[in-house]
Design a protein around this motif. Sequence first.
Motif, short mmCIF file in Angstrom:
data_model
loop_
_atom_site.label_atom_id
_atom_site.label_comp_id
_atom_site.label_asym_id
_atom_site.label_seq_id
_atom_site.Cartn_x
_atom_site.Cartn_y
_atom_site.Cartn_z
N LEU A 17 -35.26 20.02 28.00
CA LEU A 17 -36.18 19.31 27.13
C LEU A 17 -35.41 18.52 26.08
N ASP A 18 -35.97 17.39 25.70
CA ASP A 18 -35.32 16.48 24.77
C ASP A 18 -35.37 17.03 23.35
N LYS A 19 -34.20 17.31 22.78
CA LYS A 19 -34.12 17.89 21.44
C LYS A 19 -34.59 16.90 20.37
N GLN A 20 -34.23 15.62 20.52
CA GLN A 20 -34.65 14.61 19.54
C GLN A 20 -36.17 14.45 19.52
N ALA A 21 -36.77 14.40 20.72
CA ALA A 21 -38.23 14.28 20.81
C ALA A 21 -38.88 15.52 20.20
N PRO A 78 -45.12 13.95 29.70
CA PRO A 78 -45.68 12.77 30.34
C PRO A 78 -45.34 12.66 31.83
N ASN A 79 -44.29 13.34 32.26
CA ASN A 79 -43.85 13.22 33.65
C ASN A 79 -43.92 14.56 34.38
N ILE A 80 -45.03 15.26 34.21
CA ILE A 80 -45.21 16.55 34.87
C ILE A 80 -45.19 16.39 36.39
N GLU A 81 -45.59 15.23 36.89
CA GLU A 81 -45.58 14.98 38.33
C GLU A 81 -44.16 15.05 38.89
N SER A 82 -43.20 14.51 38.15
CA SER A 82 -41.81 14.57 38.64
C SER A 82 -41.30 16.00 38.64
N VAL A 83 -41.73 16.80 37.66
CA VAL A 83 -41.34 18.21 37.64
C VAL A 83 -41.91 18.92 38.87
N LEU A 84 -43.16 18.65 39.20
CA LEU A 84 -43.78 19.24 40.39
C LEU A 84 -43.02 18.83 41.65
N GLY A 105 -41.69 16.44 17.13
CA GLY A 105 -42.94 17.10 17.52
C GLY A 105 -43.45 16.68 18.87
N ASP A 106 -42.64 15.88 19.59
CA ASP A 106 -43.04 15.40 20.91
C ASP A 106 -42.40 16.27 21.99
N VAL A 107 -42.95 16.19 23.19
CA VAL A 107 -42.44 16.95 24.32
C VAL A 107 -42.01 15.97 25.41
N ALA A 108 -40.74 16.07 25.81
CA ALA A 108 -40.22 15.18 26.85
C ALA A 108 -39.06 15.87 27.55
N LEU A 109 -38.86 15.50 28.80
CA LEU A 109 -37.67 15.97 29.51
C LEU A 109 -36.48 15.23 28.94
N GLY A 110 -35.33 15.87 28.94
CA GLY A 110 -34.13 15.25 28.42
C GLY A 110 -33.06 16.29 28.23
N ASP A 111 -32.24 16.10 27.22
CA ASP A 111 -31.14 17.03 26.97
C ASP A 111 -31.32 17.70 25.62
N GLY A 112 -30.77 18.89 25.54
CA GLY A 112 -30.71 19.54 24.25
C GLY A 112 -31.34 20.91 24.18
#
Length: 142
Positions: free
Chosen positions: A98-102, A75-81, A106-113
């Motif tokens: 990437l977020d391990k819990q997400a 959802p935040n590909i702009e911040s990655v760019l 089955g979801d994709v999000a930046l985070g930890d794990g």
Amino acid sequence: MAEVPFHYVDLRTFCYATEDDKRVEQAIRTFLPEEFEVERAESKGHHGDRIVVFSARLERADEMRHVLSKLADLPNIESVLDELGNRVDDNCSFFLRLDKQAAYRGDVALGDGITFRAKVEAYPAKKEAAVENARETLERLR
């Protein structure tokens, strides 16, 4: 997405004693093609607790395209760019956390794990060229 400007993509995550192995493996598999082999290595933590490391290296273009198609859901590909200069190192490796819990859901999000590392093709092999190639690839995901 025809061209994949990566030599390979590595994914890695740790499963700590308080976590369920199957769930952690399921989380990393969110990013992998079906039936892809996940390496499993066991180790001991500082206090003797068990740690399992799950990892996968994708080297074929179709495999890397699969991972990139999953990153398209960020959802935040702009911040990655915006942060690419900090996410590509002097060895032309591009990093994401990437977020391990997400991922387990089955979801994709930046985070930890889960650590995502892609070796970016760059000629000459300079950080600036790698940042530009990574940028072009991520912009195609939008």
